[in-house]
Design an enzyme around this catalytic site. Structure first.
Site, PDB file in Angstrom:
ATOM      1  N   ASP A   1       0.710   2.735  -3.465  1.00 46.36           N
ATOM      2  CA  ASP A   1       1.925   3.401  -2.999  1.00 46.36           C
ATOM      3  C   ASP A   1       2.802   2.431  -2.212  1.00 46.36           C
ATOM      4  O   ASP A   1       2.364   1.829  -1.236  1.00 46.36           O
ATOM      5  CB  ASP A   1       1.564   4.590  -2.104  1.00 46.36           C
ATOM      6  CG  ASP A   1       2.813   5.298  -1.595  1.00 46.36           C
ATOM      7  OD1 ASP A   1       3.397   6.076  -2.387  1.00 46.36           O
ATOM      8  OD2 ASP A   1       3.215   5.071  -0.441  1.00 46.36           O
TER       9      ASP A   1
ATOM     10  N   TYR B   1       9.884  -0.514   2.649  1.00 54.24           N
ATOM     11  CA  TYR B   1       8.757  -1.264   3.193  1.00 54.24           C
ATOM     12  C   TYR B   1       9.055  -2.768   3.124  1.00 54.24           C
ATOM     13  O   TYR B   1       8.927  -3.402   2.075  1.00 54.24           O
ATOM     14  CB  TYR B   1       7.468  -0.971   2.430  1.00 54.24           C
ATOM     15  CG  TYR B   1       6.958   0.452   2.536  1.00 54.24           C
ATOM     16  CD1 TYR B   1       7.469   1.339   3.472  1.00 54.24           C
ATOM     17  CD2 TYR B   1       5.954   0.906   1.693  1.00 54.24           C
ATOM     18  CE1 TYR B   1       6.998   2.645   3.564  1.00 54.24           C
ATOM     19  CE2 TYR B   1       5.463   2.210   1.785  1.00 54.24           C
ATOM     20  CZ  TYR B   1       6.005   3.070   2.721  1.00 54.24           C
ATOM     21  OH  TYR B   1       5.524   4.357   2.805  1.00 54.24           O
TER      22      TYR B   1
ATOM     23  N   LYS C   1       9.406   5.143  -3.953  1.00 48.01           N
ATOM     24  CA  LYS C   1      10.196   6.191  -3.314  1.00 48.01           C
ATOM     25  C   LYS C   1      11.691   5.959  -3.501  1.00 48.01           C
ATOM     26  O   LYS C   1      12.120   4.857  -3.845  1.00 48.01           O
ATOM     27  CB  LYS C   1       9.849   6.255  -1.810  1.00 48.01           C
ATOM     28  CG  LYS C   1       8.350   6.452  -1.561  1.00 48.01           C
ATOM     29  CD  LYS C   1       8.012   6.416  -0.084  1.00 48.01           C
ATOM     30  CE  LYS C   1       6.518   6.603   0.130  1.00 48.01           C
ATOM     31  NZ  LYS C   1       5.739   5.415  -0.276  1.00 48.01           N
TER      32      LYS C   1
END
Length: 331
Positions: free
Chosen positions: A54, A59, A85
């Protein structure tokens, strides 16, 4: 339970391993990580059987996705499940920055965008950084940042990507369980296939059980539980540890102390109790845990497989550390 054990992801055709690797740490969460260490960490996760990974654009401002792609794209694509995401674009001069990233790339930053066009651009950008042609699970990241748009435009884009086959499953990634429950109630049918819930279903916080987890169980929506160490607090409660707490509330400190004392009594590693606890709820398919070194991956896999005495969870009940309504793995 083994890290490489697989289960169907809710009502989809995807299979996920019980243990997933969260890649925020490999984007430089709190402390820098080198490209080499990032690659070795993903390699070790693969070696212990992890096939669920994930990441997210935010990030490390694209760094995590780049590292994920570099580590995974040479492996058989059908053998792993990759999540990323939408909700924040990484653009030159993006001003929605976060101080938690240790060494973000210069000149770029996140910009919130839950619009249909923004989601489509985000997916294109993610696929380019990853070097892949599809995403298995796509989360709407923090939909509370712009809920009206996230529940309409963003979901419409995700549903279209699911129909095209660019995305295998539609999801939301949240830190607040009521937000997720509201999203599931308000979004157009058929709705998300799964939810990633961070920090709201663990030994210290079971607020996900109030409305969200029962709703997910009733609708066949899978739950990926993240934040099981409560930002690292259960793993390392020292004041100077990088767990994200600048000030620890007295009640939370009391709970951490009580959990550690009970674990010591039964010779149970606190991390083992923490990583196994969420599986007591039938809606939870996987636990996603971050790591920045191969050793951390190995330890988490061991903790998942570590046998816990049945008397341990009985003692948890007796000590009042969990409410009677909370389902436990031994039950």
């Amino acid at each position: 339970m083994r890290a490489d054990e697989t289960v169907v992801l809710g009502r989809t055709e995807l299979r996920v391993t019980r243990l997933g690797l969260g890649l925020a740490s490999l984007g430089g969460l709190f402390t820098p990580v080198s490209d080499e260490d990032a690659a070795r960490t993903v390699d070790r996760a693969w070696d212990v059987g992890v096939r669920l990974f994930d990441t997210a654009p935010v990030y490390g401002y694209g760094r995590s996705e780049c590292r994920a792609g570099a580590a995974l794209r040479s492996r058989p694509r059908e053998r792993y499940t990759l999540c990323t995401k939408v909700g924040r674009l990484i653009v030159p001069g993006g001003g929605d920055t976060q101080p938690i990233w240790a060494d973000p790339p210069p000149g770029v930053g996140p910009r919130r965008d839950y619009s249909y066009a923004g989601v489509m651009r985000s997916v294109e950008d993610s696929l380019e950084r990853l070097g892949l042609d599809r995403i298995d699970v796509l989360h709407v990241h923090d939909p509370d940042e712009d809920f009206p748009t996230a529940v309409t435009d963003a979901y419409r884009a995700l549903a279209e990507l699911r129909r095209r086959g660019t995305v295998g499953a539609v999801s939301i990634g949240v830190n607040h369980a009521p937000v997720a429950a509201r999203y599931l109630e308000e979004v157009a049918a058929p709705g998300p296939d799964c939810v990633m819930l961070a920090g709201r279903y663990n030994l210290l916080d079971q607020s996900g059980l109030d409305a969200l987890l029962p709703l997910c169980a009733a609708r066949g929506v899978a739950v990926m539980a993240a934040g099981v160490y409560q930002s690292g607090l259960l793993a390392d409660p020292r004041p100077d540890a990088p767990h994200g707490y600048t000030h620890l509330p007295a009640e939370l400190s009391r709970q951490v102390t009580a959990w550690h004392a009970l674990c010591d009594r039964f010779d149970v590693p606190p991390k083992a109790a923490a990583v196994q606890f969420p599986f007591g709820h039938p809606a939870v398919t996987s636990v996603v845990v971050g790591a920045r070194t191969p050793a951390e991956v190995e330890e988490t896999a061991r903790m998942l497989a570590h046998p816990l005495p049945g008397a341990f969870w009985t003692a948890v009940r007796q000590a009042g550390l969990l409410h009677a309504r909370v389902p436990l793995p031994a039950e």
